[in-house]
Design a protein around this motif. Structure first.
Motif, PDB file in Angstrom:
ATOM      1  N   TYR A 256       0.762  -1.563   0.049  1.00 28.95           N
ATOM      2  CA  TYR A 256       0.076   0.144   0.162  1.00 28.95           C
ATOM      3  C   TYR A 256       0.355   1.447  -0.190  1.00 28.95           C
ATOM      4  O   TYR A 256       1.042   2.219  -0.551  1.00 28.95           O
ATOM      5  N   ARG A 257       2.033   1.315   1.062  1.00 29.61           N
ATOM      6  CA  ARG A 257       2.681   2.641   0.642  1.00 29.61           C
ATOM      7  C   ARG A 257       3.495   2.578  -0.229  1.00 29.61           C
ATOM      8  O   ARG A 257       3.748   3.725  -1.128  1.00 29.61           O
ATOM      9  N   LEU A 258       4.149   1.574  -1.042  1.00 28.64           N
ATOM     10  CA  LEU A 258       4.365   1.598  -2.268  1.00 28.64           C
ATOM     11  C   LEU A 258       3.940   2.352  -3.437  1.00 28.64           C
ATOM     12  O   LEU A 258       4.649   3.042  -4.659  1.00 28.64           O
ATOM     13  N   GLU A 259       2.834   1.948  -3.861  1.00 23.48           N
ATOM     14  CA  GLU A 259       1.463   2.168  -4.285  1.00 23.48           C
ATOM     15  C   GLU A 259       1.504   3.856  -4.268  1.00 23.48           C
ATOM     16  O   GLU A 259       1.153   4.082  -5.076  1.00 23.48           O
ATOM     17  N   LYS A 260       1.000   4.556  -2.807  1.00 21.02           N
ATOM     18  CA  LYS A 260       0.579   5.574  -2.699  1.00 21.02           C
ATOM     19  C   LYS A 260       1.453   6.393  -2.776  1.00 21.02           C
ATOM     20  O   LYS A 260       1.465   7.380  -3.790  1.00 21.02           O
ATOM     21  N   PHE A 261       3.083   6.014  -2.375  1.00 23.29           N
ATOM     22  CA  PHE A 261       4.280   6.846  -3.254  1.00 23.29           C
ATOM     23  C   PHE A 261       4.286   6.889  -4.770  1.00 23.29           C
ATOM     24  O   PHE A 261       4.899   8.254  -5.204  1.00 23.29           O
ATOM     25  N   TYR A 262       3.944   5.539  -6.113  1.00 23.54           N
ATOM     26  CA  TYR A 262       3.804   6.284  -6.907  1.00 23.54           C
ATOM     27  C   TYR A 262       3.077   7.172  -7.939  1.00 23.54           C
ATOM     28  O   TYR A 262       2.719   7.304  -8.476  1.00 23.54           O
ATOM     29  N   GLU A 263       1.660   7.044  -7.074  1.00 27.08           N
ATOM     30  CA  GLU A 263       0.872   8.076  -7.092  1.00 27.08           C
ATOM     31  C   GLU A 263       0.682   8.797  -7.325  1.00 27.08           C
ATOM     32  O   GLU A 263       0.886  10.162  -8.102  1.00 27.08           O
ATOM     33  N   GLN A 264       1.632   9.647  -6.004  1.00 29.13           N
ATOM     34  CA  GLN A 264       2.809  10.480  -5.577  1.00 29.13           C
ATOM     35  C   GLN A 264       3.004  11.227  -6.335  1.00 29.13           C
ATOM     36  O   GLN A 264       4.484  12.561  -6.679  1.00 29.13           O
ATOM     37  N   THR A 265       4.198  10.118  -6.981  1.00 25.06           N
ATOM     38  CA  THR A 265       5.905  10.711  -7.509  1.00 25.06           C
ATOM     39  C   THR A 265       6.028  10.081  -9.052  1.00 25.06           C
ATOM     40  O   THR A 265       6.473  10.297  -9.853  1.00 25.06           O
ATOM     41  N   GLY A 266       5.545   8.793  -8.945  1.00 16.06           N
ATOM     42  CA  GLY A 266       5.661   8.157 -10.780  1.00 16.06           C
ATOM     43  C   GLY A 266       6.859   7.371 -10.503  1.00 16.06           C
ATOM     44  O   GLY A 266       6.679   7.053 -11.676  1.00 16.06           O
ATOM     45  N   LEU A 267       6.964   7.442  -9.405  1.00 11.06           N
ATOM     46  CA  LEU A 267       7.929   6.651  -9.281  1.00 11.06           C
ATOM     47  C   LEU A 267       7.946   5.111  -8.820  1.00 11.06           C
ATOM     48  O   LEU A 267       7.051   5.337  -7.350  1.00 11.06           O
ATOM     49  N   SER A 268       8.274   4.522  -9.162  1.00 11.55           N
ATOM     50  CA  SER A 268       7.850   2.754  -8.280  1.00 11.55           C
ATOM     51  C   SER A 268       9.134   2.099  -8.206  1.00 11.55           C
ATOM     52  O   SER A 268       9.966   1.347  -8.597  1.00 11.55           O
ATOM     53  N   LEU A 269       9.008   2.082  -6.303  1.00  8.25           N
ATOM     54  CA  LEU A 269       9.322   1.235  -5.897  1.00  8.25           C
ATOM     55  C   LEU A 269       9.738  -0.211  -6.124  1.00  8.25           C
ATOM     56  O   LEU A 269      10.815  -0.618  -5.556  1.00  8.25           O
ATOM     57  N   LYS A 270       8.919  -0.527  -6.376  1.00 10.63           N
ATOM     58  CA  LYS A 270       9.323  -2.121  -7.478  1.00 10.63           C
ATOM     59  C   LYS A 270      10.334  -2.240  -8.413  1.00 10.63           C
ATOM     60  O   LYS A 270      10.300  -3.768  -9.136  1.00 10.63           O
ATOM     61  N   LYS A 271      10.406  -1.479  -9.354  1.00 13.11           N
ATOM     62  CA  LYS A 271      11.444  -0.958 -10.808  1.00 13.11           C
ATOM     63  C   LYS A 271      12.807  -0.664 -10.003  1.00 13.11           C
ATOM     64  O   LYS A 271      12.439   0.050  -9.171  1.00 13.11           O
ATOM     65  N   MET A 272      13.233  -2.165 -10.386  1.00 13.61           N
ATOM     66  CA  MET A 272      14.981  -1.320  -9.598  1.00 13.61           C
ATOM     67  C   MET A 272      15.491   0.005 -10.197  1.00 13.61           C
ATOM     68  O   MET A 272      16.339   0.486  -9.518  1.00 13.61           O
ATOM     69  N   ASP A 273      15.529   0.296 -11.335  1.00 14.33           N
ATOM     70  CA  ASP A 273      16.534   1.876 -12.059  1.00 14.33           C
ATOM     71  C   ASP A 273      15.044   2.577 -10.855  1.00 14.33           C
ATOM     72  O   ASP A 273      16.236   3.601 -10.624  1.00 14.33           O
ATOM     73  N   ASP A 274      14.134   2.853 -10.394  1.00 11.54           N
ATOM     74  CA  ASP A 274      13.384   3.733  -9.989  1.00 11.54           C
ATOM     75  C   ASP A 274      14.277   3.587  -8.502  1.00 11.54           C
ATOM     76  O   ASP A 274      14.322   4.539  -8.167  1.00 11.54           O
ATOM     77  N   LEU A 275      13.855   2.227  -7.744  1.00 11.26           N
ATOM     78  CA  LEU A 275      14.287   2.086  -6.312  1.00 11.26           C
ATOM     79  C   LEU A 275      16.026   2.837  -6.621  1.00 11.26           C
ATOM     80  O   LEU A 275      16.352   3.134  -6.040  1.00 11.26           O
ATOM     81  N   VAL A 276      17.027   2.616  -7.615  1.00  6.86           N
ATOM     82  CA  VAL A 276      18.408   2.777  -7.621  1.00  6.86           C
ATOM     83  C   VAL A 276      18.285   4.415  -7.522  1.00  6.86           C
ATOM     84  O   VAL A 276      19.158   4.923  -6.520  1.00  6.86           O
ATOM     85  N   PHE A 277      17.427   4.880  -7.896  1.00 10.77           N
ATOM     86  CA  PHE A 277      17.549   6.235  -8.544  1.00 10.77           C
ATOM     87  C   PHE A 277      17.083   7.160  -7.039  1.00 10.77           C
ATOM     88  O   PHE A 277      18.034   8.104  -6.065  1.00 10.77           O
ATOM     89  N   CYS A 278      15.848   6.637  -6.401  1.00 11.68           N
ATOM     90  CA  CYS A 278      15.639   7.234  -5.280  1.00 11.68           C
ATOM     91  C   CYS A 278      16.386   6.606  -3.719  1.00 11.68           C
ATOM     92  O   CYS A 278      16.863   7.436  -3.172  1.00 11.68           O
ATOM     93  N   TYR A 279      17.824   5.654  -3.958  1.00  8.64           N
ATOM     94  CA  TYR A 279      18.500   5.389  -3.434  1.00  8.64           C
ATOM     95  C   TYR A 279      19.786   6.095  -2.836  1.00  8.64           C
ATOM     96  O   TYR A 279      20.412   7.239  -2.193  1.00  8.64           O
ATOM     97  N   LEU A 280      19.554   6.465  -4.134  1.00  7.68           N
ATOM     98  CA  LEU A 280      20.816   7.642  -4.507  1.00  7.68           C
ATOM     99  C   LEU A 280      20.220   8.781  -4.167  1.00  7.68           C
ATOM    100  O   LEU A 280      21.241   9.138  -2.979  1.00  7.68           O
ATOM    101  N   LEU A 281      19.749   9.370  -4.284  1.00 10.19           N
ATOM    102  CA  LEU A 281      19.178  10.538  -4.618  1.00 10.19           C
ATOM    103  C   LEU A 281      19.117  10.951  -2.111  1.00 10.19           C
ATOM    104  O   LEU A 281      18.868  11.954  -1.478  1.00 10.19           O
ATOM    105  N   ILE A 282      18.838   9.897  -1.388  1.00  9.19           N
ATOM    106  CA  ILE A 282      18.741   9.968  -0.372  1.00  9.19           C
ATOM    107  C   ILE A 282      19.920   9.597   0.586  1.00  9.19           C
ATOM    108  O   ILE A 282      20.214  10.689   1.789  1.00  9.19           O
ATOM    109  N   THR A 283      20.869   9.145  -0.097  1.00  3.77           N
ATOM    110  CA  THR A 283      22.215   9.291   0.401  1.00  3.77           C
ATOM    111  C   THR A 283      23.884   9.703  -0.762  1.00  3.77           C
ATOM    112  O   THR A 283      24.491   9.785  -0.205  1.00  3.77           O
ATOM    113  N   LYS A 284      22.891  11.082  -1.366  1.00  2.56           N
ATOM    114  CA  LYS A 284      23.595  11.538  -1.817  1.00  2.56           C
ATOM    115  C   LYS A 284      24.420  12.533  -0.948  1.00  2.56           C
ATOM    116  O   LYS A 284      24.189  13.288  -0.180  1.00  2.56           O
TER     117      LYS A 284
END
Length: 284
Positions: A256-284
């Motif tokens: 449910y949290r992942l679906e809400k995040f996708y609705e708000q941002t267009g980024l699906s944390l179920k996809k590895m590319d989107d997950l990598v991008f978000c990981y780099l954003l919070i650790t940069k």
């Protein structure tokens, strides 16, 4: 870096002939010390400056540890084979049984070629390659057990295996820099190697310099909860069930949290590319 460049970057710094108390950072340069108040510096700045200007008074008997001279002073070393260097930072309790700790290290590592402290709390294990060498998970278990036995806290960087030739000191120097830089970004992991941090280490400068990334990060609201979800998914290679277990969250709740995040941002944390991008954003 020259002392003039240091003064330009840190005009509040002072040049003196003696080392300052531990409350200040003393950088050895040109036979003197450039002293800075630690409270004016970020932890990452302190680690970077300590790497650029390593302390001269090493806690090591150089005659009994030829690897030290080879790695730090470019002396020759009469060995053959492939070796890895396991660096460690050891936070000790007041009543630390150092001799017993060192004996335990020697007993645990049968392929140890050398072992020494570089500074009071920092050291290196030089391990020759053998088929029965410890993997990363086994090394983490070893140091966690030692920490439990000796009431210590150890952060470990496991280097790659390299031939003992003229290139190894330079490779070790780069591994030192990686260790110093990335130890602050482990977020719960105490033993790591290059593959664990390579993406973050070699992309963070480009991420920090990108106006697109900066603008996107400003627009994207990453709450503390979603950051924990991103980190849990990253540690578990995108596996939702394992991440939910780490987060003490029901799998359906995480979905449910992942679906809400996708609705708000267009980024699906179920996809590895989107997950990598978000990981780099919070650790940069």
């Amino acid at each position: 870096m020259t002392i003039e460049e240091l003064i330009e970057l840190y005009p509040a710094g002072k040049i003196q002939q003696t080392k300052a108390p531990s409350e200040a950072l003393s950088l050895p340069i040109d036979g003197n010390y450039f002293v800075l108040a630690k409270e004016t510096l970020r932890e990452t700045e302190i680690r970077l400056l300590e790497t650029l200007f390593p302390a001269k008074e090493y806690f090591v008997d150089k005659k009994n540890h030829p690897w030290f001279g080879y790695l730090f002073n470019q002396t020759t070393l009469d060995v053959e084979g492939t070796f890895r260097i396991i660096q460690f930072q050891l936070k000790k309790p007041k009543a630390f049984l150092q001799a017993e700790w060192e004996n335990s290290i020697i007993e645990i590592f049968p392929n140890l070629d050398d072992f020494f402290f570089i500074r009071e709390n920092d050291g290196a294990l030089i391990e020759k390659y053998e088929k029965n060498h410890y993997n990363l998970e086994e090394l983490q278990s070893i140091f966690l057990t030692l920490d439990a036995d000796f009431d210590s806290s150890t952060t470990v960087f496991v280097g790659n295996y390299f031939p003992a030739n003229e290139h190894l000191p330079a490779l070790f120097k780069e591994e030192q820099q990686i260790f110093k830089t990335e130890a602050e970004n482990l977020r719960g992991k105490s033993t790591f190697s290059l593959p664990d941090v390579v993406l973050h280490y070699f992309t963070k400068e480009a991420m920090n310099q990108s106006k697109i990334v900066q603008t996107f990060a400003e627009q994207l609201v990453l709450t503390s909860e979603i950051q924990q979800i991103i980190l849990a998914l990253w540690r578990n290679q995108g596996n939702i069930s394992s991440a939910a277990k780490d987060l003490y969250m029901h799998r359906n709740t995480l979905h449910y949290r992942l679906e809400k995040f996708y609705e708000q941002t267009g980024l699906s944390l179920k996809k590895m590319d989107d997950l990598v991008f978000c990981y780099l954003l919070i650790t940069k």
